[in-house]
Write a protein that holds these residues in place. Structure first.
Motif, short mmCIF file in Angstrom:
data_model
loop_
_atom_site.label_atom_id
_atom_site.label_comp_id
_atom_site.label_asym_id
_atom_site.label_seq_id
_atom_site.Cartn_x
_atom_site.Cartn_y
_atom_site.Cartn_z
N CYS A 127 -25.77 -23.62 -17.69
CA CYS A 127 -24.71 -22.68 -17.39
C CYS A 127 -25.35 -21.53 -16.36
CB CYS A 127 -24.39 -21.80 -18.54
SG CYS A 127 -23.42 -22.84 -19.73
N GLU A 129 -27.46 -22.67 -13.99
CA GLU A 129 -27.26 -23.46 -12.85
C GLU A 129 -25.72 -23.48 -12.30
OE1 GLU A 129 -28.57 -27.58 -13.71
OE2 GLU A 129 -30.55 -26.68 -14.86
N PHE A 130 -24.89 -23.53 -13.06
CA PHE A 130 -23.40 -23.66 -12.87
C PHE A 130 -23.05 -22.27 -11.88
CE2 PHE A 130 -18.95 -22.15 -13.33
CZ PHE A 130 -18.46 -23.30 -12.74
N LYS A 145 -17.31 -23.49 -6.64
CA LYS A 145 -16.65 -23.00 -7.63
C LYS A 145 -15.22 -22.38 -7.35
CE LYS A 145 -20.17 -20.06 -8.32
NZ LYS A 145 -21.09 -19.04 -8.52
N PRO A 156 -16.29 -29.00 -14.24
CA PRO A 156 -16.43 -29.02 -13.07
C PRO A 156 -17.64 -30.28 -12.84
CG PRO A 156 -16.97 -27.09 -14.29
CD PRO A 156 -16.33 -27.97 -14.96
N LYS A 200 -20.29 -30.15 -10.97
CA LYS A 200 -21.70 -29.85 -10.73
C LYS A 200 -21.91 -28.83 -11.71
CE LYS A 200 -21.47 -30.73 -5.58
NZ LYS A 200 -21.22 -30.07 -4.23
N LEU A 247 -24.02 -31.20 -16.33
CA LEU A 247 -23.06 -30.18 -17.13
C LEU A 247 -22.32 -30.80 -18.19
CD1 LEU A 247 -21.44 -26.96 -16.11
CD2 LEU A 247 -20.06 -28.78 -17.37
#
Length: 208
Positions: free
Chosen positions: A31, A33-34, A42, A91, A93, A97
């Motif tokens: 999370c 990293e996201f 995003k 997502p 990426k 994830l």
């Protein structure tokens, strides 16, 4: 085992819960990293449509003029029992994830169902009383991110609220910030390493 539960509150902390430390650490890491991804990775997920299953939104929608809220949130809906079908629209990426979130949600759902069974036994009900339609819907995962704030004295992460669902399991950061209402006041929740904060929502109160 339940720890840190003031009498009369609907919020407790649970340890020795069976969710692996690896799953918890991986979830927190992926999370982070996201939210560290470039904005362009995003941007397509941002939406203020509350009916959208997967989206990113900001707490600025709660602004009243007198108070400002400082949080970004990634919302993911996970269907059970077919968890493998859940990531539609998720997502792409970071690449890991989906794998990390699925492993984490399978384990936490198992914990949630165990807590519900124990509650039923404590209330003198059959253990599976809350199984079926009431607990068989989607699991909704909210990943809260609090960016650095230039003036933290002027903002809050979230407005005071009650959870509308049956049960909430919160994997807290070790940074204190969560507060719960208790006897007309607000008390800070001291995070216990490795624990989940469990909050009983409105649906559970109605069914009791």
């Amino acid at each position: 085992m339940v720890v840190g539960a003031p009498p009369g509150t609907s919020c407790v902390q649970v340890v020795n819960h069976g969710v692996s430390l690896e799953a918890m650490r991986d979830m927190e890491a992926v999370c982070q990293e996201f939210f560290a991804l470039p904005p362009e990775d995003k941007a397509g997920l941002y939406s203020e449509d509350a009916g959208k299953a997967t989206r990113i939104y900001s707490s600025t929608m709660f602004d009243t003029g007198a108070e400002k809220y400082w949080r970004d949130c990634l919302r993911l809906a996970c269907s059970f029992p077919d968890v493998g079908d859940s990531p539609s629209g998720w997502p792409d990426k970071p690449a890991r994830l989906r794998e990390v979130v699925e492993r984490f949600t399978v384990q936490t759902r198992g914990l949630g169902m165990q807590i519900l069974r124990l509650l039923c036994e404590g209330l003198g009900l059959r253990p599976d009383y809350l199984e079926g339609d009431i607990s068989g819907g989607d699991l909704v995962l909210h990943v809260n991110h609090y960016p650095p704030c230039p003036d933290p004295t002027a903002t809050l992460g979230l407005p005071p609220h009650c959870d509308r669902n049956l049960l909430t399991l919160l994997l807290p950061s070790m940074v204190r910030g969560l507060e719960v209402a208790y006897k007309g006041d607000w008390i800070k929740v001291d995070p216990v390493p490795g624990a989940f904060v469990v909050n009983f929502g409105h649906q559970l109160e109605v069914h009791q």
